[in-house]
Design a protein around this motif. Structure first.
Motif, mmCIF file in Angstrom:
data_model
loop_
_atom_site.group_PDB
_atom_site.id
_atom_site.type_symbol
_atom_site.label_atom_id
_atom_site.label_comp_id
_atom_site.label_asym_id
_atom_site.label_seq_id
_atom_site.Cartn_x
_atom_site.Cartn_y
_atom_site.Cartn_z
ATOM 1 N N THR A 98 21.400 40.017 25.160
ATOM 2 C CA THR A 98 20.909 41.295 24.651
ATOM 3 C C THR A 98 20.079 41.985 25.721
ATOM 4 N N GLY A 99 20.334 43.270 25.927
ATOM 5 C CA GLY A 99 19.563 44.043 26.886
ATOM 6 C C GLY A 99 19.170 45.389 26.320
ATOM 7 N N SER A 100 17.937 45.835 26.646
ATOM 8 C CA SER A 100 17.519 47.170 26.244
ATOM 9 C C SER A 100 17.797 48.191 27.338
ATOM 10 N N GLY A 101 18.036 47.719 28.564
ATOM 11 C CA GLY A 101 18.470 48.577 29.654
ATOM 12 C C GLY A 101 19.958 48.384 29.869
ATOM 13 N N THR A 102 20.396 48.447 31.097
ATOM 14 C CA THR A 102 21.809 48.179 31.374
ATOM 15 C C THR A 102 22.079 46.677 31.272
ATOM 16 N N VAL A 103 23.302 46.347 30.900
ATOM 17 C CA VAL A 103 23.750 44.953 30.845
ATOM 18 C C VAL A 103 24.991 44.822 31.713
ATOM 19 N N LEU A 104 24.932 43.908 32.668
ATOM 20 C CA LEU A 104 26.070 43.657 33.554
ATOM 21 C C LEU A 104 26.351 42.165 33.593
ATOM 22 N N ILE A 105 27.570 41.787 33.231
ATOM 23 C CA ILE A 105 28.036 40.411 33.379
ATOM 24 C C ILE A 105 29.260 40.463 34.277
ATOM 25 N N ASP A 106 29.226 39.712 35.377
ATOM 26 C CA ASP A 106 30.392 39.710 36.248
ATOM 27 C C ASP A 106 30.750 38.307 36.708
ATOM 28 N N ALA A 107 32.032 38.147 37.038
ATOM 29 C CA ALA A 107 32.591 36.866 37.452
ATOM 30 C C ALA A 107 33.121 36.985 38.868
ATOM 31 N N SER A 108 33.124 35.865 39.577
ATOM 32 C CA SER A 108 33.620 35.861 40.951
ATOM 33 C C SER A 108 35.121 36.141 40.983
ATOM 34 N N THR A 109 35.618 36.471 42.157
ATOM 35 C CA THR A 109 36.997 36.928 42.335
ATOM 36 C C THR A 109 38.014 35.965 41.721
ATOM 37 N N GLY A 110 38.880 36.510 40.873
ATOM 38 C CA GLY A 110 39.947 35.737 40.257
ATOM 39 C C GLY A 110 39.521 34.905 39.061
ATOM 40 N N LYS A 111 38.239 34.916 38.718
ATOM 41 C CA LYS A 111 37.724 34.069 37.650
ATOM 42 C C LYS A 111 37.479 34.870 36.382
ATOM 43 N N ALA A 112 37.169 34.143 35.285
ATOM 44 C CA ALA A 112 37.112 34.756 33.961
ATOM 45 C C ALA A 112 35.693 34.834 33.413
ATOM 46 N N ILE A 113 35.505 35.823 32.558
ATOM 47 C CA ILE A 113 34.403 35.833 31.600
ATOM 48 C C ILE A 113 34.996 35.425 30.260
ATOM 49 N N GLU A 114 34.393 34.407 29.623
ATOM 50 C CA GLU A 114 34.889 33.933 28.330
ATOM 51 C C GLU A 114 33.784 34.072 27.287
ATOM 52 N N ILE A 115 34.059 34.851 26.239
ATOM 53 C CA ILE A 115 33.103 35.079 25.157
ATOM 54 C C ILE A 115 33.789 34.688 23.859
ATOM 55 N N ASP A 116 33.331 33.582 23.248
ATOM 56 C CA ASP A 116 34.061 33.075 22.088
ATOM 57 C C ASP A 116 33.685 33.858 20.831
ATOM 58 N N ALA A 117 34.343 33.503 19.731
ATOM 59 C CA ALA A 117 34.220 34.268 18.492
ATOM 60 C C ALA A 117 32.829 34.205 17.881
ATOM 61 N N ASN A 118 32.022 33.245 18.279
ATOM 62 C CA ASN A 118 30.668 33.096 17.742
ATOM 63 C C ASN A 118 29.603 33.633 18.692
ATOM 64 N N ALA B 267 33.951 31.772 35.186
ATOM 65 C CA ALA B 267 32.719 31.866 35.966
ATOM 66 C C ALA B 267 31.516 32.086 35.069
ATOM 67 N N VAL B 268 31.738 32.757 33.911
ATOM 68 C CA VAL B 268 30.699 32.953 32.902
ATOM 69 C C VAL B 268 31.298 32.587 31.554
ATOM 70 N N SER B 269 30.588 31.747 30.799
ATOM 71 C CA SER B 269 31.102 31.291 29.506
ATOM 72 C C SER B 269 30.007 31.396 28.456
ATOM 73 N N LEU B 270 30.332 32.056 27.330
ATOM 74 C CA LEU B 270 29.457 32.108 26.170
ATOM 75 C C LEU B 270 30.148 31.393 25.019
ATOM 76 N N GLN B 271 29.522 30.317 24.537
ATOM 77 C CA GLN B 271 30.017 29.559 23.397
ATOM 78 C C GLN B 271 28.860 29.422 22.411
ATOM 79 N N ARG B 272 28.886 30.256 21.368
ATOM 80 C CA ARG B 272 27.725 30.433 20.487
ATOM 81 C C ARG B 272 26.522 30.846 21.317
ATOM 82 N N GLY B 273 26.737 31.856 22.146
ATOM 83 C CA GLY B 273 25.687 32.397 22.993
ATOM 84 C C GLY B 273 25.494 33.885 22.736
ATOM 85 N N GLN B 274 24.274 34.372 22.998
ATOM 86 C CA GLN B 274 23.963 35.780 22.793
ATOM 87 C C GLN B 274 23.290 36.343 24.038
#
Length: 316
Positions: free
Chosen positions: A251-271, A242-249
């Protein structure tokens, strides 16, 4: 409308144009300077080109709201400055063969609030596209809300490609591509979206792609989004991520929330990285999580929280 000495003044000023069976624009401000005061409404329709087009134009209203709308043909704003000094600025467009709204080259959009809303049914265009020019920048004052809808089977609700959106007011981006194989919101090609210390909210919905995708192909710099409180919400109807970071950044100075819909993935690659500066939580909420990159809360009282969206379900 052309030239540098146009002044339209009244309690309410309307400019409307329609072309039928022609590649001409419905309303075209080409190299024009348009001043005055009072409410301004520009409406254009075109069956074969943009309904409303602003190219190297300067539009300033000292009072009143400004509305640009293309019910057919979509709206194109290129290398232009729009200023609703004491009112709201609204840009919208609907298209079946082009982008709903295209913001290209260097644009400045200013108002007490700024809204951009685009819809397309073309499988080769986006609801709202920020890009396609030589130097694509979007600056200005006032909170910015971008809403794009793609009703076909491909392309994006909102596409930000090789572009920079930089404001000191709240930015909200919502992209819906619920029958498409592409992301609802795509930030790509080394693009940056920055709201300073104010809130940044991104929501994307895709049929079989990622709801939100922040991506860059090497060797371009990583695509990045940043703000005060940063919230990214991804929905994928039949895809894995549901959320994919591929060479993505992110950044937050307050709270940071990343969420995915039910049963789905957050994918953050090595870069890729998700960074939280100062106090507060960095939360990744999903039923599936692939974290090959960095999730870091730099302050001593900052926390990184990983939790499932579905109660009593382990993270896969």
């Amino acid at each position: 409308i052309q030239g540098s000495a146009n002044t339209f003044t009244g309690s309410s000023v309307t400019v409307a144009g329609t072309t039928i069976g022609s590649t001409a624009y419905g309303v075209n401000l080409d190299g024009a300077t348009l001043g005055g005061n009072g409410v301004l409404s520009v409406t254009g329709d075109s069956g074969m080109s943009a309904g409303v087009r602003l190219n190297s134009a300067s539009l300033t209203r000292s009072t009143g709201n400004v509305t640009l709308n293309a019910p057919t043909g979509g709206t194109v704003v290129s290398a232009s400055s729009l200023q609703a000094t004491a009112g709201t600025l609204s840009i919208s467009g609907t298209a079946n063969s082009g982008h709903g709204v295209l913001l290209t080259n260097a644009n400045s959009l200013n108002g007490t609030t700024v809204t951009v809303t685009g819809t397309t049914s073309s499988n080769f265009k986006d609801g709202v596209n920020v890009g396609e020019g030589t130097t694509n920048t979007l600056t200005g004052t006032g909170s910015l809300t971008i809403t794009g809808t793609q009703t076909g089977t491909a392309f994006h609700g909102v596409m930000i490609n090789q572009a920079s959106i930089n404001r000191s007011d709240t930015i909200s981006i919502t992209g819906t591509a619920s029958t498409s194989s592409d992301p609802g919101v795509s930030v790509s090609g080394g693009s940056t979206v920055a709201s300073g210390t104010t809130a940044l909210n991104i929501t994307g919905n895709s049929g079989s792609g990622a709801g939100v995708k922040i991506v860059t192909a090497s060797p371009a710099p990583a695509s990045s989004v940043s703000g005060g409180n940063v919230t990214i919400h991804g929905i994928s109807n039949s895809g894995t991520a549901a959320v994919s970071l591929q060479r993505g950044q992110v950044t937050g100075s307050g709270t940071v929330l990343i969420d995915a819909s039910t049963g789905k993935a957050i994918e953050i690659d090595a870069n890729s990285s998700v960074l939280k500066n100062f106090d507060g939580d960095l939360s990744l909420v999903a039923d599936q999580l692939t974290l090959d990159g960095t999730a870091l809360a730099t302050a001593t009282s900052g926390r990184v929280i990983l939790r499932t969206l579905t109660t009593n379900r382990p993270i896969n």
